[in-house]
Design a protein around this motif. Structure first.
Motif, PDB file in Angstrom:
ATOM      1  N   PRO A 104       0.829  -1.216   0.000  1.00 59.46           N
ATOM      2  CA  PRO A 104       0.000   0.000   0.000  1.00 59.46           C
ATOM      3  C   PRO A 104       0.860   1.261   0.000  1.00 59.46           C
ATOM      4  N   VAL A 105       0.393   2.260  -0.705  1.00 62.02           N
ATOM      5  CA  VAL A 105       1.095   3.536  -0.747  1.00 62.02           C
ATOM      6  C   VAL A 105       0.813   4.321   0.530  1.00 62.02           C
ATOM      7  N   ILE A 106      -0.450   4.314   0.961  1.00 60.49           N
ATOM      8  CA  ILE A 106      -0.859   4.949   2.212  1.00 60.49           C
ATOM      9  C   ILE A 106      -1.857   4.020   2.900  1.00 60.49           C
ATOM     10  N   ASP A 107      -2.211   4.354   4.128  1.00 55.27           N
ATOM     11  CA  ASP A 107      -3.180   3.563   4.878  1.00 55.27           C
ATOM     12  C   ASP A 107      -4.526   3.558   4.158  1.00 55.27           C
ATOM     13  N   LYS A 108      -5.142   2.408   4.096  1.00 50.37           N
ATOM     14  CA  LYS A 108      -6.464   2.191   3.499  1.00 50.37           C
ATOM     15  C   LYS A 108      -6.488   2.364   1.980  1.00 50.37           C
ATOM     16  N   GLU A 154     -18.578   6.553   0.325  1.00 50.60           N
ATOM     17  CA  GLU A 154     -19.594   6.692   1.373  1.00 50.60           C
ATOM     18  C   GLU A 154     -19.208   5.902   2.623  1.00 50.60           C
ATOM     19  N   SER A 155     -18.707   4.697   2.447  1.00 50.72           N
ATOM     20  CA  SER A 155     -18.324   3.871   3.599  1.00 50.72           C
ATOM     21  C   SER A 155     -17.134   4.458   4.342  1.00 50.72           C
ATOM     22  N   PHE A 156     -16.103   4.849   3.617  1.00 59.38           N
ATOM     23  CA  PHE A 156     -14.910   5.407   4.268  1.00 59.38           C
ATOM     24  C   PHE A 156     -15.226   6.742   4.929  1.00 59.38           C
ATOM     25  N   GLY A 157     -16.139   7.503   4.335  1.00 66.62           N
ATOM     26  CA  GLY A 157     -16.539   8.768   4.951  1.00 66.62           C
ATOM     27  C   GLY A 157     -17.206   8.550   6.288  1.00 66.62           C
ATOM     28  N   SER A 158     -18.117   7.593   6.349  1.00 65.93           N
ATOM     29  CA  SER A 158     -18.848   7.378   7.600  1.00 65.93           C
ATOM     30  C   SER A 158     -18.046   6.570   8.613  1.00 65.93           C
ATOM     31  N   VAL A 159     -17.263   5.602   8.177  1.00 69.04           N
ATOM     32  CA  VAL A 159     -16.537   4.740   9.113  1.00 69.04           C
ATOM     33  C   VAL A 159     -15.221   5.359   9.569  1.00 69.04           C
ATOM     34  N   TYR A 160     -14.483   5.960   8.651  1.00 68.81           N
ATOM     35  CA  TYR A 160     -13.133   6.455   8.973  1.00 68.81           C
ATOM     36  C   TYR A 160     -13.014   7.972   8.980  1.00 68.81           C
ATOM     37  N   GLY A 161     -14.064   8.680   8.598  1.00 67.85           N
ATOM     38  CA  GLY A 161     -13.986  10.137   8.571  1.00 67.85           C
ATOM     39  C   GLY A 161     -13.186  10.675   7.400  1.00 67.85           C
ATOM     40  N   MET A 162     -13.146   9.938   6.296  1.00 63.53           N
ATOM     41  CA  MET A 162     -12.432  10.378   5.104  1.00 63.53           C
ATOM     42  C   MET A 162     -13.055  11.682   4.606  1.00 63.53           C
ATOM     43  N   PHE A 214      -7.128   6.306  -3.167  1.00 62.56           N
ATOM     44  CA  PHE A 214      -6.351   6.834  -2.054  1.00 62.56           C
ATOM     45  C   PHE A 214      -7.254   7.715  -1.191  1.00 62.56           C
ATOM     46  N   PRO A 215      -7.683   7.216  -0.024  1.00 64.95           N
ATOM     47  CA  PRO A 215      -8.500   8.055   0.852  1.00 64.95           C
ATOM     48  C   PRO A 215      -7.647   9.154   1.473  1.00 64.95           C
ATOM     49  N   ARG A 216      -8.251  10.306   1.703  1.00 66.63           N
ATOM     50  CA  ARG A 216      -7.533  11.443   2.292  1.00 66.63           C
ATOM     51  C   ARG A 216      -8.227  11.834   3.593  1.00 66.63           C
ATOM     52  N   PHE A 217      -7.407  12.168   4.584  1.00 64.50           N
ATOM     53  CA  PHE A 217      -7.904  12.453   5.923  1.00 64.50           C
ATOM     54  C   PHE A 217      -7.326  13.758   6.444  1.00 64.50           C
ATOM     55  N   ASP A 233      -4.430  -8.992   8.633  1.00 64.94           N
ATOM     56  CA  ASP A 233      -5.077  -8.142   9.634  1.00 64.94           C
ATOM     57  C   ASP A 233      -5.788  -6.953   8.973  1.00 64.94           C
ATOM     58  N   LYS A 234      -5.126  -6.327   8.003  1.00 59.58           N
ATOM     59  CA  LYS A 234      -5.716  -5.169   7.319  1.00 59.58           C
ATOM     60  C   LYS A 234      -6.955  -5.597   6.533  1.00 59.58           C
ATOM     61  N   ILE A 235      -6.873  -6.736   5.863  1.00 57.81           N
ATOM     62  CA  ILE A 235      -8.013  -7.232   5.086  1.00 57.81           C
ATOM     63  C   ILE A 235      -9.187  -7.552   6.001  1.00 57.81           C
ATOM     64  N   LYS A 236      -8.933  -8.205   7.128  1.00 56.24           N
ATOM     65  CA  LYS A 236     -10.011  -8.507   8.081  1.00 56.24           C
ATOM     66  C   LYS A 236     -10.674  -7.226   8.566  1.00 56.24           C
ATOM     67  N   SER A 237      -9.882  -6.216   8.858  1.00 51.70           N
ATOM     68  CA  SER A 237     -10.421  -4.938   9.323  1.00 51.70           C
ATOM     69  C   SER A 237     -11.282  -4.290   8.236  1.00 51.70           C
ATOM     70  N   LEU A 238     -10.794  -4.283   7.003  1.00 53.61           N
ATOM     71  CA  LEU A 238     -11.541  -3.660   5.915  1.00 53.61           C
ATOM     72  C   LEU A 238     -12.786  -4.451   5.543  1.00 53.61           C
ATOM     73  N   LYS A 239     -12.758  -5.770   5.708  1.00 51.54           N
ATOM     74  CA  LYS A 239     -13.936  -6.574   5.399  1.00 51.54           C
ATOM     75  C   LYS A 239     -15.083  -6.306   6.368  1.00 51.54           C
ATOM     76  N   ASN A 240     -14.774  -5.734   7.523  1.00 50.17           N
ATOM     77  CA  ASN A 240     -15.814  -5.395   8.491  1.00 50.17           C
ATOM     78  C   ASN A 240     -16.597  -4.152   8.082  1.00 50.17           C
ATOM     79  N   VAL A 241     -16.064  -3.394   7.123  1.00 50.38           N
ATOM     80  CA  VAL A 241     -16.758  -2.217   6.608  1.00 50.38           C
ATOM     81  C   VAL A 241     -17.765  -2.700   5.570  1.00 50.38           C
ATOM     82  N   ARG A 242     -18.994  -2.261   5.673  1.00 52.89           N
ATOM     83  CA  ARG A 242     -20.027  -2.650   4.714  1.00 52.89           C
ATOM     84  C   ARG A 242     -19.978  -1.706   3.526  1.00 52.89           C
TER      85      ARG A 242
END
Length: 148
Positions: A31-35, A68-76, A101-104, A131-140
């Motif tokens: 990955p270039v950056i997180d997420k 939409e998912s990253f905005g609500s779950v991670y505050g992108m 590339f999500p931006r925060f 671990d990263k894949i498991k975490s991201l799979k929890n996002v709907r």
């Protein structure tokens, strides 16, 4: 470009976060950056302009769902899309794919600075990738996303 395709020839199913009828979304091993995510057609398609109309519509629907998912779950607060279409444009794998590339707020490094600075390159271990894949799979992300 060669006739082989890293995305088709290698088993990358373990990197898959979700899929739709035409697209799959992967967590990259480098990955270039997180997420950072990769969106690509399930079937082999070399260039963006070779995508069918249904694939194009599905691709942009997937981008909207991630946004939409990253905005609500991670505050992108924004995102960049990057597509290298053709060898001259920097496409190394002959299978079209879009980098998301999500931006925060308060991010430490932009994806473009990270790509240009070899000191910022990250290669995840198999455990870190799992671990990263498991975490991201929890996002709907999408209605068709199966339960983890």
């Amino acid at each position: 470009m060669t006739n082989s395709c890293e995305f088709c020839d290698k088993n990358i199913d373990n990197q898959e976060i979700f899929r739709t009828d035409y697209m799959k979304v992967l967590c990259p091993h480098r990955p270039v950056i997180d997420k950072h995510l990769i969106i690509m057609p399930i079937n082999h398609v070399g260039m963006f302009d070779e995508l069918s109309g249904d694939e194009v519509l599905d691709c942009f629907s997937v981008i909207k769902q991630i946004k939409e998912s990253f905005g609500s779950v991670y505050g992108m607060i924004g995102y960049n899309l990057m597509v290298n279409n053709g060898k001259k444009a920097g496409q190394k794998i002959p299978h079209i794919h879009i980098h998301f590339f999500p931006r925060f707020e308060g991010e430490i490094i932009s994806p473009f600075k990270a790509m240009s600075d070899q000191n910022n390159k990250v290669i995840l271990s198999e455990q870190e990738l799992d671990d990263k894949i498991k975490s991201l799979k929890n996002v709907r992300f999408y209605k068709k996303n199966p339960s983890p």
